[in-house]
Design an enzyme around this catalytic site. Structure first.
Site, PDB file in Angstrom:
ATOM      1  N   CYS A 166      -1.818   0.302   2.588  1.00  0.00           N
ATOM      2  CA  CYS A 166      -0.611   0.297   2.532  1.00  0.00           C
ATOM      3  C   CYS A 166       0.304   0.472   3.415  1.00  0.00           C
ATOM      4  CB  CYS A 166      -0.068   0.652   1.025  1.00  0.00           C
ATOM      5  SG  CYS A 166      -0.071   2.630   0.753  1.00  0.00           S
ATOM      6  N   HIS A 213       2.163   4.770  -2.666  1.00  0.00           N
ATOM      7  CA  HIS A 213       2.151   3.442  -2.208  1.00  0.00           C
ATOM      8  C   HIS A 213       3.739   2.792  -1.625  1.00  0.00           C
ATOM      9  CE1 HIS A 213       0.345  -0.599  -2.165  1.00  0.00           C
ATOM     10  NE2 HIS A 213       1.547  -1.193  -2.722  1.00  0.00           N
ATOM     11  N   HIS A 225       2.842  -6.488   0.324  1.00  0.00           N
ATOM     12  CA  HIS A 225       2.097  -5.222   0.592  1.00  0.00           C
ATOM     13  C   HIS A 225       0.580  -5.400   0.786  1.00  0.00           C
ATOM     14  CE1 HIS A 225       0.782  -4.324  -3.908  1.00  0.00           C
ATOM     15  NE2 HIS A 225       0.859  -5.772  -3.715  1.00  0.00           N
TER      16      HIS A 225
END
Length: 248
Positions: A166, A213, A225
């Site tokens: 990520c 994240h 993402h």
């Protein structure tokens, strides 16, 4: 003669039943005994208060009390709407990328990005020749550029189109716009707090952060993402609470 009569009367009185006698009022009473009435019968209709059951009795198994989960019509409608918005956002990103290509030379962009990238084994994983370089520095350009990497697989620790995690993905995308983000998600948040602006009304191109994240806001409550192992870079509905930072 008189004596004989008296004796006969005395004999009759002696032989009379003792069970019957008269009181002074002339009422006859009896001393005869009667047998006891029969004992009351058991009431078969009365519910038993206890029951003995063997410990190893088989009652046919344990019944499952799990209730099947169902979705309301409102939830189904919300999911359908989210899918439609995701498709619309993806189409908008693709259209923006196509519009950018008309204002820049494809050959020039390819030469600046390189022909392809390879994995550690030497096998090509993503053709960078199909990726257009940014032609402007704004949020929409960030989204258009990032959307071109849809399908790149998630790789833990990945920082290139061979595979992204990520924070590797956001670091790579913003680097194309001259923004040098730190390597991991929490460091990127700290950097954004010092070098960007935290916003409550996100706009396309904003950095998104939540514990563990990061991603990039696309617009219309959508984000792009690198999700998790087994998945690939994709545009999806915003699925949780995020902090948003405007860094471009």
């Amino acid at each position: 003669m008189v004596i004989a009569v008296v004796a006969l009367c005395t004999t009759c009185i002696a032989l009379a039943p003792a069970a019957t006698a008269a009181d002074a009022s002339g009422v006859v009473s009896s001393e005869r005994s009667f047998p006891k009435a029969a004992a009351a019968r058991k009431n078969l209709l009365k519910e038993s208060t206890s029951t003995d059951v063997e410990q190893d009795s088989n009652w046919g198994g344990i019944e499952s009390l799990d209730v099947p989960k169902t979705k309301s019509q409102a939830e189904k409608d919300a999911e359908a709407k989210a899918q439609q918005e995701a498709a619309a956002a993806a189409a908008a990103a693709a259209a923006a990328a196509q519009a950018g290509s008309s204002s820049a030379s494809r050959s020039g962009n390819r030469s600046s990005l390189g022909a392809s990238t390879t994995t550690g084994t030497g096998a090509s994983s993503f053709d960078l020749g199909s990726v257009e370089a940014p032609t402007s520095s704004n949020g929409s350009a960030v989204v258009s550029y990032a959307a071109q990497f849809q399908g790149v697989p998630y790789v833990y620790g990945g920082t290139t189109p061979s595979g992204f995690d990520c924070s590797g993905f956001t670091q790579y995308v913003y680097a194309a716009f001259g923004i040098s983000l730190p390597r991991v998600d929490n460091q990127q948040r700290v950097w954004a707090q010092s070098n960007g602006t935290k916003v409550s009304n996100p706009q396309p191109g904003d950095l998104m952060w939540r514990s563990g994240h990061v991603g990039i806001y696309v617009g219309n409550n959508m984000m792009i993402h690198a999700p998790r192992p087994g998945k690939s870079v994709s545009i999806v509905p915003v699925y949780a609470s995020f902090e948003y930072y405007r860094i471009i």
